[in-house]
Each structure stands twice: as structure tokens, then as C-alpha cells.
Design a protein around this motif. Structure first.
Motif, PDB file in Angstrom:
ATOM      1  N   GLY A  10      23.824  83.626  61.694  1.00 60.34           N
ATOM      2  CA  GLY A  10      22.585  83.032  62.167  1.00 60.34           C
ATOM      3  C   GLY A  10      22.162  83.449  63.558  1.00 60.34           C
ATOM      4  N   MET A  11      22.949  84.275  64.232  1.00 61.81           N
ATOM      5  CA  MET A  11      22.629  84.596  65.625  1.00 61.81           C
ATOM      6  C   MET A  11      21.394  85.484  65.761  1.00 61.81           C
ATOM      7  N   GLY A  12      21.124  86.351  64.809  1.00 61.26           N
ATOM      8  CA  GLY A  12      19.918  87.176  64.888  1.00 61.26           C
ATOM      9  C   GLY A  12      18.649  86.346  64.943  1.00 61.26           C
ATOM     10  N   LYS A  15      18.452  84.393  68.246  1.00 62.44           N
ATOM     11  CA  LYS A  15      18.036  85.245  69.363  1.00 62.44           C
ATOM     12  C   LYS A  15      16.528  85.475  69.339  1.00 62.44           C
ATOM     13  N   LYS A  16      15.987  85.699  68.149  1.00 62.80           N
ATOM     14  CA  LYS A  16      14.561  85.986  68.009  1.00 62.80           C
ATOM     15  C   LYS A  16      13.693  84.746  68.200  1.00 62.80           C
ATOM     16  N   ASP A  17      14.044  83.658  67.524  1.00 60.25           N
ATOM     17  CA  ASP A  17      13.171  82.493  67.488  1.00 60.25           C
ATOM     18  C   ASP A  17      13.489  81.425  68.536  1.00 60.25           C
ATOM     19  N   TYR A  18      14.728  81.417  69.028  1.00 61.54           N
ATOM     20  CA  TYR A  18      15.142  80.398  69.998  1.00 61.54           C
ATOM     21  C   TYR A  18      15.905  81.052  71.138  1.00 61.54           C
ATOM     22  N   PRO A  19      15.229  81.863  71.927  1.00 63.08           N
ATOM     23  CA  PRO A  19      15.914  82.608  72.986  1.00 63.08           C
ATOM     24  C   PRO A  19      16.611  81.717  74.014  1.00 63.08           C
ATOM     25  N   ASP A  20      16.120  80.507  74.212  1.00 67.53           N
ATOM     26  CA  ASP A  20      16.775  79.602  75.155  1.00 67.53           C
ATOM     27  C   ASP A  20      18.163  79.213  74.667  1.00 67.53           C
ATOM     28  N   ILE A  21      18.285  78.945  73.377  1.00 64.22           N
ATOM     29  CA  ILE A  21      19.603  78.620  72.819  1.00 64.22           C
ATOM     30  C   ILE A  21      20.498  79.843  72.872  1.00 64.22           C
TER      31      ILE A  21
END
Length: 106
Positions: A10-12, A15-21
Motif C-alpha cells: 500500500g505504500m505506493g 505516497k501518491k495520495d497521502y504524502p503527509d502520511i
């Protein structure tokens, strides 16, 4: 030497949709793998032992690949780690991890 490589599927999307997380996870990774008291190789071998103790096939394979590629870790060094898994977590996680070691090494 340390890279921000995260093996969770799920990291891709994170990274794309929730850059803060994602950035928080990168920060946590940097805070954990400091090499202050224990060198990075030792820390990675501990991560391998934990993954093996949890019988997490995917993580074990990734940790073995990472430590071999990054540090040219030998099969014997990894087996020393897995001996501790045998003692602390029992035969099933140990045997599973040994099989994965031979898949990655061979």
C-alpha cells in the motif's frame, strides 16, 4: 547506505495520495535506522529476525535480499540470526525462514 524503500503493497498509493502520511513514515524510518549504537547492518539483521519470528514470508524475503545486496551478508551470518529465531520462536518460523533463505540465495 540506507534507502527509503518500503515493501508494503500500500505504500505506493499512500505516497501518491497521502504524502503527509508517507513523509511521517519516512521520518520514522530515519529515526529508527540511525546507526548510533548499533550499526545499520545489525539493525537490518534484527529486522530480519523479527520478520522471521512473525512468519512473514514477504518481509523475510525482502529483508534477506536487502541485507545480502547492501552488505554482502553471507548465508552463515543469516543462519546465525535464524538460530535465534529457532530458540525464541520455535521450529515453524525457523524452517519457513530457512526455506526462504535458500530461495533468495540460490
Amino acid at each position: 547506505m540506507k534507502e527509503n524503500v518500503f515493501y508494503g503493497k500500500g505504500m505506493g498509493p499512500v505516497k501518491k495520495d497521502y504524502p503527509d502520511i508517507y513523509e511521517a513514515i519516512v521520518g520514522l524510518n530515519d529515526a529508527v535506522y540511525t546507526g548510533k549504537a548499533l550499526d545499520y547492518k545489525t539493525q537490518k539483521l534484527i529486522a530480519l529476525a523479527i520478520a522471521a519470528s512473525n512468519s512473514d514470508d514477504r518481509a523475510v524475503k525482502k529483508q534477506i535480499s536487502s541485507v545480502v545486496e547492501t552488505f554482502d551478508t553471507s548465508k552463515d551470518e543469516i543462519m546465525d540470526v535464524l538460530r535465534i529465531v529457532l530458540l525464541t520462536s520455535g521450529m515453524p518460523p525457523f524452517v519457513k525462514a530457512v526455506n526462504l533463505l535458500y530461495e533468495v540465495i540460490d
